[in-house]
Design a protein around this motif. Structure first.
Motif, PDB file in Angstrom:
ATOM      1  N   ASP A   9       0.856  -1.187   0.000  1.00 44.18           N
ATOM      2  CA  ASP A   9       0.000   0.000   0.000  1.00 44.18           C
ATOM      3  C   ASP A   9       0.894   1.240   0.000  1.00 44.18           C
ATOM      4  N   LYS A  10       0.982   1.929  -1.144  1.00 48.31           N
ATOM      5  CA  LYS A  10       1.852   3.096  -1.281  1.00 48.31           C
ATOM      6  C   LYS A  10       1.277   4.341  -0.629  1.00 48.31           C
ATOM      7  N   SER A  11       0.033   4.295  -0.195  1.00 50.14           N
ATOM      8  CA  SER A  11      -0.579   5.456   0.457  1.00 50.14           C
ATOM      9  C   SER A  11      -0.445   5.396   1.972  1.00 50.14           C
ATOM     10  N   LEU A  12       0.209   4.392   2.489  1.00 57.08           N
ATOM     11  CA  LEU A  12       0.348   4.207   3.937  1.00 57.08           C
ATOM     12  C   LEU A  12       1.209   5.328   4.532  1.00 57.08           C
ATOM     13  N   LEU A  13       0.780   5.862   5.693  1.00 56.89           N
ATOM     14  CA  LEU A  13       1.513   6.935   6.362  1.00 56.89           C
ATOM     15  C   LEU A  13       1.765   6.553   7.818  1.00 56.89           C
ATOM     16  N   PRO A  14       2.923   6.925   8.365  1.00 55.05           N
ATOM     17  CA  PRO A  14       3.205   6.609   9.772  1.00 55.05           C
ATOM     18  C   PRO A  14       2.263   7.343  10.717  1.00 55.05           C
TER      19      PRO A  14
END
Length: 284
Positions: free
Chosen positions: A30-35
């Motif tokens: 998932d390239k939209s994942l954010l910390p």
């Protein structure tokens, strides 16, 4: 990354099935994942690791020890099903004028170590397993010098700077091998409970058990007989023994006979003297 992602999925399935064989887990990209931006019921794990890059424009190669890998995990206890979303932050070439972000390339050994750490977090955060978490370090293939190129790092440009995590980006060129899998689950006692798939570890050195030396008393003269000795072995000795016994018996009988004859003569003389005395008194 598509081919590398298949490796990530395969290794992850091998590790999670070893500790939770009856549960279903799925790993997706998932390239939209954010910390730190999580849906309810989800938890996360981040690791900064070593990887290599290659520019698609100029074919330049470089390495970085501050590549961020982000995981979001969710476990549904009612369905016995879990899900992991993964994002790997990219970097771009500092030599090109309009470079694109390149996906890092990982060695299979480091993929195994990263996923080992991930499975440990799943056991700890999703299953509430009671053990102490210990980070398994990745292998840094070469020694890198100089500051991190934050201007060409995707994570740094989005505000997830690795420099804020003090100490996590520092590794030595040689890192210890990860411990073996399923220690807290399968009941195998080890120093660090962690899963692993790596087969690069050296063979364990087997220690020989040294038995204590037994002390024996010194052999005396009476005990120094040959082991094959038997009562009938020394016939000469027995013959000499019998001859000596016979000689002693003869000597004893000879002394007894002489003593008897002397006693008889003494008695005869005494009787003769008594008779003479009686005859003398009668004549008077």
């Amino acid at each position: 990354m598509r081919q590398d992602m298949e490796v990530w999925k395969q290794v992850f399935q091998e590790l999670i099935r070893e500790v939770k064989p009856w549960h279903t887990w799925k790993l997706t990209l998932d390239k939209s994942l954010l910390p730190n931006i999580l849906k309810p019921g989800w938890t996360q794990y981040q690791q900064w690791t070593f990887a290599r890059f290659q520019c698609s424009s100029c074919s330049r190669n470089w390495a970085s020890a501050q590549v961020q890998v982000l995981f979001h995990m969710h476990w549904s206890e009612g369905e016995s099903r879990g899900q992991v979303k993964m994002r790997v932050f990219a970097q771009r070439c500092q030599k090109c004028s309009q470079p694109s972000f390149e996906v890092p390339e990982f060695t299979e050994e480091n993929i195994s170590r990263i996923l080992n750490n991930l499975v440990l977090r799943i056991l700890k955060k999703c299953y509430r397993e009671g053990f102490t978490l210990v980070e398994i370090p990745v292998i840094k293939e070469i020694s890198l010098e100089g500051p991190h190129d934050s201007d060409n790092c995707e994570a740094c440009l989005q505000g997830f700077c690795v420099q804020s995590e003090s100490g996590l980006a520092m590794w030595s060129p040689i890192s210890p091998l990860p411990p073996t899998i399923s220690s807290p689950i399968l009941g195998i006692t080890t120093e660090i409970p962690s899963p692993t798939r790596s087969s690069t570890g050296g063979d364990a050195v087997k220690k020989k058990k040294v038995l204590p030396r037994q002390s024996f008393p010194e052999t005396t003269q009476a005990e120094s007989l040959p082991t094959s000795w038997s009562p009938g072995a020394n016939t000469n000795f027995q013959a000499e023994r019998r001859d000596q016994n016979s000689f002693n018996n003869c000597t004893f009988y000879s002394h007894t006979a002489q003593h008897t004859r002397s006693l008889g003569m003494s008695c005869s003389c005494l009787i003769l003297i008594i008779i003479i005395v009686i005859v003398v008194k009668t004549t008077i």
